[in-house]
Scaffold this motif. Sequence first.
Motif, short mmCIF file in Angstrom:
data_model
loop_
_atom_site.label_atom_id
_atom_site.label_comp_id
_atom_site.label_asym_id
_atom_site.label_seq_id
_atom_site.Cartn_x
_atom_site.Cartn_y
_atom_site.Cartn_z
N UNK A 16 0.83 -1.21 0.00
CA UNK A 16 0.00 0.00 0.00
C UNK A 16 0.87 1.26 0.00
N UNK A 17 1.92 1.26 0.83
CA UNK A 17 2.80 2.42 0.89
C UNK A 17 3.54 2.66 -0.41
N UNK A 18 4.03 1.59 -1.03
CA UNK A 18 4.73 1.72 -2.31
C UNK A 18 3.79 2.19 -3.41
N UNK A 19 2.53 1.74 -3.35
CA UNK A 19 1.54 2.20 -4.33
C UNK A 19 1.29 3.70 -4.20
N UNK A 20 1.20 4.18 -2.95
CA UNK A 20 1.01 5.62 -2.73
C UNK A 20 2.23 6.40 -3.21
N UNK A 21 3.42 5.90 -2.90
CA UNK A 21 4.65 6.58 -3.35
C UNK A 21 4.71 6.64 -4.88
N UNK A 22 4.25 5.58 -5.54
CA UNK A 22 4.24 5.57 -7.01
C UNK A 22 3.41 6.73 -7.54
N UNK A 23 2.18 6.87 -7.02
CA UNK A 23 1.31 7.94 -7.52
C UNK A 23 1.84 9.32 -7.16
N UNK A 24 2.48 9.45 -6.01
CA UNK A 24 3.09 10.73 -5.65
C UNK A 24 4.24 11.05 -6.60
N UNK A 25 4.98 10.02 -7.01
CA UNK A 25 6.14 10.25 -7.87
C UNK A 25 5.80 10.68 -9.28
N UNK A 26 4.66 10.20 -9.81
CA UNK A 26 4.32 10.52 -11.21
C UNK A 26 3.31 11.66 -11.32
N UNK A 27 2.90 12.23 -10.20
CA UNK A 27 1.92 13.31 -10.22
C UNK A 27 2.52 14.55 -10.89
N UNK A 28 1.94 15.04 -11.98
CA UNK A 28 2.50 16.21 -12.66
C UNK A 28 2.33 17.50 -11.86
N UNK A 29 1.37 17.52 -10.96
CA UNK A 29 1.14 18.70 -10.11
C UNK A 29 1.00 18.23 -8.66
N UNK A 30 2.10 17.82 -8.03
CA UNK A 30 2.04 17.22 -6.69
C UNK A 30 1.69 18.24 -5.61
N UNK A 31 1.10 17.72 -4.54
CA UNK A 31 0.77 18.57 -3.40
C UNK A 31 2.04 19.01 -2.69
N UNK A 32 2.02 20.24 -2.21
CA UNK A 32 3.17 20.78 -1.49
C UNK A 32 2.75 21.16 -0.07
N UNK A 33 3.68 21.71 0.66
CA UNK A 33 3.37 22.18 2.00
C UNK A 33 2.99 21.05 2.92
N UNK A 34 2.09 21.36 3.86
CA UNK A 34 1.70 20.37 4.86
C UNK A 34 0.89 19.23 4.26
N UNK A 35 0.13 19.51 3.21
CA UNK A 35 -0.63 18.44 2.55
C UNK A 35 0.32 17.43 1.92
N UNK A 36 1.31 17.94 1.19
CA UNK A 36 2.30 17.06 0.59
C UNK A 36 3.09 16.30 1.64
N UNK A 37 3.46 16.99 2.71
CA UNK A 37 4.20 16.34 3.79
C UNK A 37 3.40 15.20 4.39
N UNK A 38 2.09 15.39 4.56
CA UNK A 38 1.23 14.35 5.13
C UNK A 38 1.18 13.12 4.23
#
Length: 290
Positions: A16-38
């Motif tokens: 599950x964690x690796x799947x989430x990291x995958x989607x975070x890695x390929x996101x063209x407009x990733x979340x930043x700040x506290x949302x991204x940190x979470x």
Amino acid sequence: MHPAPSVIVFTTLSGLGLGLLFWLGIDPDPSRGWVGFTFFLIAFALTIGGLMASTFHLGRPERALKAFSQWRSSWLSREAWAAVSALVLMGLYGFFLIIFDTHIAILGWLGALACLATVGTTSMIYTQLKTVPRWHHWSTPILFFALSLGGGALLAGKISTAIFLIAVAGCVQAYWFWQGDQRFDEAGSTMGTATGLGDRGKVRAFEPPHTGTNYLLNEFVYVVGRKHGDKLRLIALGLMAVLPLLILLTNPHHLLAIIAVLSHLAGVVVARWLFFAQAEHVVGLYYGKR
């Protein structure tokens, strides 16, 4: 095979964690700040927590570092290298993204590929085992990828993608259950083939090898009643796919989305318990368990 809790936790949480990291890695407009940190905190907590749980299943956990030395021949060693690569690459990607507000897309893509490689190597640890016909099939890696990417999309809040992938994962899991029941017989392993005496007639054990338990029975022979197994399969599919899909199709708010995540996680845990409990290792033939 005996369903050790540490292995169930490892394969469920890390996937599950690796799947989430995958989607975070390929996101063209990733979340930043506290949302991204979470998001990164949750992904790393799941992945590292799962990897740490796997060390408790080792006979000598203090020697876990030696797993890195056999990468030429061991899928476990390749998994270790892939996991470290994924964590380092995604750690650097998240560091620059959150701390410096700098999106290094190539670093994210490399980290995402390393996450996929980790899921793939984990699945091959089980797929390579000819002694467990239920695992030794092309659908096992597909099942691991489908669950990891579907659960990861759900955690990442990619609702439309999660709906599609969780539906796919549910179908793959149902197929894996159904087809897996036939693989032991299709493999043709019997007491006759194991002893080489099959051409002389039906072979059976004269008496049990011993009256007590042993390591082989504890680790490789676990029998689940058909009635209980069928019920657990329905529970797994319902929690893993059906309930989350019903929730996601309503365009849920945060509370319902959390319920969908927890339901999916619970379903995967049940399915993963069955993955090990119904493994049907051929060594069970010698003990009259197959």
